[in-house]
Write a protein that holds these residues in place. Structure first.
Motif, short mmCIF file in Angstrom:
data_model
loop_
_atom_site.label_atom_id
_atom_site.label_comp_id
_atom_site.label_asym_id
_atom_site.label_seq_id
_atom_site.Cartn_x
_atom_site.Cartn_y
_atom_site.Cartn_z
N SER A 90 42.00 39.04 38.97
CA SER A 90 41.18 38.97 37.76
C SER A 90 41.96 39.14 36.47
O SER A 90 41.37 39.10 35.40
CB SER A 90 40.05 40.01 37.84
OG SER A 90 40.58 41.29 38.00
N GLN A 155 41.64 28.76 36.81
CA GLN A 155 41.07 28.57 38.15
C GLN A 155 40.92 29.90 38.87
O GLN A 155 39.94 30.14 39.57
CB GLN A 155 41.97 27.66 38.99
CG GLN A 155 41.89 26.18 38.63
CD GLN A 155 42.86 25.38 39.45
OE1 GLN A 155 44.02 25.75 39.63
NE2 GLN A 155 42.39 24.26 39.99
N GLN A 157 40.33 32.76 37.67
CA GLN A 157 39.16 33.48 37.17
C GLN A 157 37.88 32.96 37.86
O GLN A 157 37.03 33.74 38.29
CB GLN A 157 39.04 33.32 35.66
CG GLN A 157 38.11 34.35 35.05
CD GLN A 157 37.66 33.99 33.64
OE1 GLN A 157 37.99 32.92 33.13
NE2 GLN A 157 36.91 34.89 33.02
N SER A 158 37.76 31.65 37.98
CA SER A 158 36.57 31.08 38.63
C SER A 158 36.55 31.43 40.12
O SER A 158 35.51 31.71 40.71
CB SER A 158 36.51 29.57 38.42
OG SER A 158 37.56 28.93 39.10
N LEU A 159 37.74 31.44 40.72
CA LEU A 159 37.86 31.78 42.13
C LEU A 159 37.40 33.21 42.38
O LEU A 159 36.75 33.51 43.39
CB LEU A 159 39.33 31.61 42.54
CG LEU A 159 39.70 31.77 43.99
CD1 LEU A 159 38.90 30.80 44.86
CD2 LEU A 159 41.21 31.51 44.18
N HIS A 160 37.72 34.08 41.45
CA HIS A 160 37.33 35.48 41.58
C HIS A 160 35.80 35.60 41.54
O HIS A 160 35.20 36.36 42.31
CB HIS A 160 37.97 36.32 40.46
CG HIS A 160 38.07 37.77 40.78
ND1 HIS A 160 37.44 38.74 40.03
CD2 HIS A 160 38.70 38.42 41.77
CE1 HIS A 160 37.69 39.93 40.56
NE2 HIS A 160 38.46 39.77 41.61
N VAL A 161 35.15 34.83 40.68
CA VAL A 161 33.69 34.83 40.62
C VAL A 161 33.11 34.26 41.92
O VAL A 161 32.19 34.82 42.51
CB VAL A 161 33.18 34.02 39.40
CG1 VAL A 161 31.65 33.98 39.39
CG2 VAL A 161 33.70 34.63 38.10
N ALA A 162 33.69 33.16 42.39
CA ALA A 162 33.23 32.55 43.65
C ALA A 162 33.37 33.55 44.80
O ALA A 162 32.51 33.62 45.69
CB ALA A 162 34.03 31.28 43.94
N ALA A 163 34.45 34.33 44.78
CA ALA A 163 34.67 35.32 45.84
C ALA A 163 33.64 36.44 45.78
O ALA A 163 33.20 36.95 46.81
CB ALA A 163 36.09 35.88 45.76
N VAL A 164 33.24 36.82 44.57
CA VAL A 164 32.20 37.86 44.43
C VAL A 164 30.90 37.37 45.06
O VAL A 164 30.25 38.09 45.83
CB VAL A 164 32.00 38.26 42.95
CG1 VAL A 164 30.73 39.08 42.77
CG2 VAL A 164 33.20 39.06 42.45
N PHE A 165 30.52 36.11 44.78
CA PHE A 165 29.31 35.56 45.39
C PHE A 165 29.45 35.47 46.92
O PHE A 165 28.58 35.90 47.66
CB PHE A 165 29.00 34.15 44.83
CG PHE A 165 28.26 34.17 43.52
CD1 PHE A 165 26.87 34.25 43.49
CD2 PHE A 165 28.94 34.11 42.30
CE1 PHE A 165 26.18 34.27 42.28
CE2 PHE A 165 28.26 34.14 41.09
CZ PHE A 165 26.88 34.22 41.08
N SER A 166 30.56 34.91 47.39
CA SER A 166 30.70 34.59 48.82
C SER A 166 31.05 35.80 49.68
O SER A 166 31.00 35.70 50.90
CB SER A 166 31.78 33.53 49.02
OG SER A 166 31.56 32.42 48.20
N CYS A 167 31.43 36.90 49.04
CA CYS A 167 31.88 38.04 49.83
C CYS A 167 31.17 39.34 49.44
O CYS A 167 30.44 39.89 50.24
CB CYS A 167 33.39 38.17 49.76
SG CYS A 167 34.16 36.63 50.29
N ASN A 168 31.35 39.83 48.22
CA ASN A 168 30.71 41.09 47.84
C ASN A 168 29.19 40.97 47.92
O ASN A 168 28.51 41.83 48.47
CB ASN A 168 31.08 41.51 46.43
CG ASN A 168 32.58 41.64 46.19
OD1 ASN A 168 33.06 41.42 45.10
ND2 ASN A 168 33.34 41.98 47.22
N PHE A 169 28.65 39.89 47.35
CA PHE A 169 27.20 39.72 47.35
C PHE A 169 26.69 39.44 48.77
O PHE A 169 25.62 39.93 49.17
CB PHE A 169 26.77 38.61 46.39
CG PHE A 169 26.94 38.96 44.92
CD1 PHE A 169 27.22 40.26 44.51
CD2 PHE A 169 26.82 37.97 43.94
CE1 PHE A 169 27.37 40.59 43.16
CE2 PHE A 169 26.97 38.29 42.59
CZ PHE A 169 27.25 39.59 42.19
#
Lengths: 252, 252
Positions: A90, A155, A157-169
């Motif tokens: 991040s 990229q 930064q966007s990957l980090h957001v995608a990872a939050v959706f696909s993993c933490n959430f």
């Protein structure tokens, strides 16, 4: 042999220290740890220093510390024009300052101290200011992983957001599933095969094509039964409604 | 040998037909399909009937049809006091009417026609009106799966809700991750190891203990950066905020 030094003694640093000691093309010449004893079981004592100003010559310095500490550490290095990288998903490259040549070496995986990781399968996201440095960073990455990607700061930064959706959430939805099971005396493990199949499916189908269930079927009777079941829990109700609507809107 | 008949020719029926033909303790004596040709590659023609009123004698009739059709089919059976079960996760036992002895045989997995399923690992959720029937149903279930659970109608309803959270909604979050990746020219596969690890972790840790990321760390700087990144997409923003709040509220 490419000579590298690792700065840090946390989770990511420890996993990198372990894996780099096993490679044939990269030599770990030094590790910096504020408290030397943290690494006593991982690396020969002679390799560890707690003096940041006395770091040995290396082709690459990997700063594997918490996001907040990166810029401090980078500013304290008493050399210039060397290649330094951080391992954060991040943080931008610029937090490393301008004293040295910069890059990023971001392993996209969750690391826990107690669980071994097969590094060959960990995606490494690389970025460098200049191409010659990128080549070196890529050689270092290839020594430990089969999954090396060139990813820009934007990229990443966007990957980090995608990872939050696909993993933490995702994990939070597992938690709700677990709670509903426990409240009804059902062992949560009953859902493991379905959870596994859901994670497997998207490796061969797009998530959009893989979607099933009452929302995508617009099975209003079942949705209403589920909402009635959830009625005493406003938070779960809100999540159920929002995600049901989102599935329906995005799969018209 | 326990004699069973399967009524239906959809996904679940086809998987059951395939697996029951391989067992030593259960004999598939007949299959009902409205269109006999649907099953031509799965089962010898002599076993298939399209005449519901001409079903052979069996110890158990498994009605594997869509939720809406169960009660119709059950009402059309021209016998009484036999053991009949449906395979639905979201229907109560009572939809089977009162003409026969009732039960449920619910395989908790997503089935697609093109993908083979290792039935040994599919959880089978069983329920029966009376204990003798339950014993028979359990013997049938044990013939094909190692994961047999006694689940009441009430529990099954909660399980279905838990499955929507842990699977359908999870898959939708994968979809958002996929979209964010594609919008930023990142291959979605870069997230597969993290997705896999997230699904693996909860087999040994509770989801609550396994949680990581900015929400649980209350890393407000990162959360704000993510919300700024999402600002042009109100739907993703709402999901991000709601799930972040829910993680924080439930892990105090």
């Amino acid at each position: 042999m490419i000579k590298i030094a690792i700065i840090g003694s946390g989770n990511v640093a420890q996993h990198l220290i372990t894996v780099f000691q096993k490679t044939a093309t990269v030599k770990l010449v030094q590790v910096f740890a504020r408290k030397k004893e943290t690494l006593s079981t991982l690396v020969p004592e002679a390799l560890v220093t707690s003096d940041l100003s006395g770091l040995k010559e290396a082709d690459l310095y990997i700063i594997a510390v918490s996001d907040d500490a990166i810029s401090d550490i980078a500013a304290q290095l008493n050399f210039t024009n060397k290649l330094i990288v951080h391992t954060s998903g991040s943080s931008g490259m610029e937090v490393l300052g301008n004293q040295n040549r910069k890059g990023v070496f971001y392993p996209l995986q969750t690391f826990s101290k107690t669980k071994a990781v097969d590094f060959k399968t960990v995606p490494l996201c690389l970025e460098c200011e200049n191409e010659a440095d990128y080549q070196l960073l890529e050689a270092v990455a290839n020594a430990i992983s089969d999954k090396v990607y060139r990813i820009s700061s934007e990229q990443r930064q966007s990957l980090h957001v995608a990872a939050v959706f696909s993993c933490n959430f995702v994990n939070h939805l597992y938690q709700i599933g677990d709670e509903i099971c426990r409240e009804n005396n059902i062992p949560f493990e009953i859902l493991f095969p379905l959870i596994q199949e859901t994670a497997d499916k998207i490796k061969t189908l797009s998530p959009q094509a893989a979607q099933t269930g009452p929302a995508i079927r617009r099975d209003q009777k079942t949705i209403e039964r589920h909402l009635a079941f959830l009625k005493d829990n406003p938070e779960r109700t809100e999540i159920y409604q929002l995600l049901t609507e989102s599935i329906q809107k995005n799969n018209d």
